[in-house]
Design an enzyme around this catalytic site. Structure first.
Site, mmCIF file in Angstrom:
data_model
loop_
_atom_site.group_PDB
_atom_site.id
_atom_site.type_symbol
_atom_site.label_atom_id
_atom_site.label_comp_id
_atom_site.label_asym_id
_atom_site.label_seq_id
_atom_site.Cartn_x
_atom_site.Cartn_y
_atom_site.Cartn_z
ATOM 1 N N TRP A 228 0.822 -1.222 0.000
ATOM 2 C CA TRP A 228 0.000 0.000 0.000
ATOM 3 C C TRP A 228 0.846 1.257 0.000
ATOM 4 O O TRP A 228 0.525 2.230 -0.685
ATOM 5 C CB TRP A 228 -1.020 -0.034 1.130
ATOM 6 C CG TRP A 228 -2.001 -1.139 0.895
ATOM 7 C CD1 TRP A 228 -2.135 -2.290 1.618
ATOM 8 C CD2 TRP A 228 -2.930 -1.258 -0.194
ATOM 9 N NE1 TRP A 228 -3.085 -3.101 1.054
ATOM 10 C CE2 TRP A 228 -3.593 -2.497 -0.057
ATOM 11 C CE3 TRP A 228 -3.261 -0.443 -1.275
ATOM 12 C CZ2 TRP A 228 -4.567 -2.935 -0.958
ATOM 13 C CZ3 TRP A 228 -4.237 -0.865 -2.171
ATOM 14 C CH2 TRP A 228 -4.879 -2.100 -2.008
ATOM 15 N N ASP B 79 -1.853 6.573 6.206
ATOM 16 C CA ASP B 79 -2.915 5.745 5.641
ATOM 17 C C ASP B 79 -3.295 4.740 6.725
ATOM 18 O O ASP B 79 -2.527 3.822 7.031
ATOM 19 C CB ASP B 79 -2.391 5.035 4.387
ATOM 20 C CG ASP B 79 -3.402 4.045 3.798
ATOM 21 O OD1 ASP B 79 -4.483 3.854 4.390
ATOM 22 O OD2 ASP B 79 -3.091 3.464 2.740
ATOM 23 N N LYS C 115 -13.185 -1.716 6.416
ATOM 24 C CA LYS C 115 -12.562 -2.721 7.286
ATOM 25 C C LYS C 115 -13.118 -2.600 8.706
ATOM 26 O O LYS C 115 -13.788 -3.505 9.180
ATOM 27 C CB LYS C 115 -11.054 -2.578 7.250
ATOM 28 C CG LYS C 115 -10.527 -2.859 5.827
ATOM 29 C CD LYS C 115 -9.217 -2.217 5.559
ATOM 30 C CE LYS C 115 -8.874 -2.077 4.102
ATOM 31 N NZ LYS C 115 -8.964 -3.279 3.285
HETATM 32 N N1 PMP Z 1 -4.495 1.408 1.886
HETATM 33 C C1 PMP Z 1 -4.614 0.299 2.636
HETATM 34 C C2 PMP Z 1 -3.761 0.150 3.854
HETATM 35 C C3 PMP Z 1 -5.516 -0.692 2.258
HETATM 36 O O1 PMP Z 1 -5.643 -1.802 2.996
HETATM 37 C C4 PMP Z 1 -6.311 -0.526 1.107
HETATM 38 C C5 PMP Z 1 -7.338 -1.539 0.669
HETATM 39 N N2 PMP Z 1 -7.197 -2.809 1.092
HETATM 40 C C6 PMP Z 1 -6.129 0.631 0.359
HETATM 41 C C7 PMP Z 1 -5.218 1.590 0.777
HETATM 42 C C8 PMP Z 1 -6.915 0.873 -0.890
HETATM 43 O O2 PMP Z 1 -8.195 1.211 -0.537
HETATM 44 P P1 PMP Z 1 -9.382 1.325 -1.588
HETATM 45 O O3 PMP Z 1 -9.526 -0.004 -2.233
HETATM 46 O O4 PMP Z 1 -10.521 1.721 -0.709
HETATM 47 O O5 PMP Z 1 -8.997 2.387 -2.564
#
Ligand code: PMP
Length: 360
Positions: free
Chosen positions: A102, A172, A196
């Site tokens: 991420w 994040d 989540k």
């Molecule tokens: N950052 C983290 C830490 C995540 O776990 C996720 C999704 N699993 C995201 C960003 C991306 O999020 P989204 O799919 O809502 O764009």
């Protein structure tokens, strides 16, 4: 009706009382004669739902008064663009700490809007750790320092809140928000998707210090300019109304459980139960540095990977679902968000022991 123990990394399990209340109110929300989904976002019913959800979030997180809480759309990945658009503030670049998939994605996206300095990376470890703070090569002129508090795929969590001086810290927290106490005043900005610990996909939360708002790049879409969003109380465009309603119910549920401190204690107990078992056997192993083990996403491997399919099949048969690891890492991943009860983790450990007894 049979409910399973759902270990999905997200969208993920929600508290059952929340789903029950939403079901009971589906056709007629509190005598309004309509579903929340059918309400005008500017009508009195929804305005009340929205205000209550905002207030509860601030209370649960302990958001200081000089921070705004914004309800947006676009998820974590959209924030990877929205953050640099809003936060570069005329500066040349931002610092990033790379701890997994991420944060790597955040780095790649930010490069489209400004300079990027990867101040530290755990790539060489296979993303199994967080680089120690004293190894970071920070730029004192950086617009901000970006971290991913919990890497959902690798199962790596920051065991500390880094001190980055006067440079704003951006986190994040998509997969850790409201799972443990956070000192918001240590951050310039926190963002996270809701799917989540908070509610359905489609709602994104942003907590941002007021002085950082109002400096967006001219190309920033109005709906993604934090100033436009803040000035319009998250109602510049139609917000994800049903998601906000469910988030509000989840916030009430968290509060009734004893708040974020109670969630933290419960999550620590759940993680200790699973990691404790993993550490007691050679049949399974966990590769993440012990100091950085995620309490939300426990990644582990079977010593004999040829047994993976049998393991997953047996788990499914017992109502223990969504345990397959992300393809980037392989192995298994058990996500233990707020709504996962200790009994679910106990059921998983019991199954793992039985599987080991059968195949070990
Ligand atoms: N950052 C983290 C830490 C995540 O776990 C996720 C999704 N699993 C995201 C960003 C991306 O999020 P989204 O799919 O809502 O764009």
């Amino acid at each position: 009706m049979t409910r399973v123990y759902n270990f999905s990394a997200g969208p993920a399990a929600l508290p059952e009382p929340v789903l029950q209340q939403a079901a009971a109110e589906m056709l007629d929300w509190q005598g309004s004669g309509m579903s929340v989904m059918e309400m005008s976002h500017r009508g009195k019913h929804f305005m009340g739902i929205h205000a209550e959800a905002q207030a509860l979030l601030r209370e649960l997180l302990g958001v200081p008064s000089h921070y705004k809480t914004l309800f947006m759309q676009g998820g974590g990945l959209a924030e990877n663009a929205i953050v640099p658009m809003n936060m570069l503030r005329g500066k040349a670049s931002a610092d990033f700490i790379e701890t997994g998939t991420w944060s790597s994605k955040s780095i790649a996206e930010a490069r489209r809007y400004g300079g990027v300095n990867v101040a530290a990376s755990a790539k060489a470890s296979g993303f199994t750790t967080v680089p120690p703070r004293d190894s970071w090569q920070l730029d004192p002129n950086a617009a901000y320092v970006h971290i991913c508090s919990n890497e959902t795929i690798g199962g790596v969590e920051f065991p500390f809140t880094p001190d980055v001086g006067n440079v704003p810290l951006v986190a994040d927290m998509s997969s850790s928000i409201l799972s443990q106490r956070v000192d918001v005043s240590r951050y310039g900005l926190i963002f996270g998707g809701a799917q989540k610990n908070i509610g359905p996909a489609g709602l994104t939360l942003v907590v941002v210090r007021e002085d950082l708002i109002g400096h967006a790049l001219p190309c920033t879409p109005s709906a993604f300019d934090y100033k436009t969003v803040a000035d319009n109380d998250s109602m510049y465009n139609t917000p994800p109304t049903y998601g906000i309603y469910i988030a509000g119910l989840v916030f009430k549920w968290i509060k009734a459980q004893g708040g974020v401190a109670a969630m933290e204690a419960r999550n620590a107990a759940k993680a200790a139960l699973l990691y404790g078992y993993l550490d007691s056997t050679g049949f399974y192993n966990a590769k993440v540095d012990k100091a950085c083990r995620s309490r939300m996403n426990v990644t582990f491997f079977l010593h004999d990977e040829r047994l993976n399919d049998a393991f997953l099949k047996g788990a499914d048969e017992r109502g223990l679902v969504q345990l397959k690891g992300h393809r980037v890492v392989g192995g298994m991943r058990a996500s233990l968000y707020n709504a996962m009860p200790l009994e679910g983790v106990q059921a998983l450990v019991d199954y793992m022991k039985a599987f080991e007894a059968q195949h070990g």
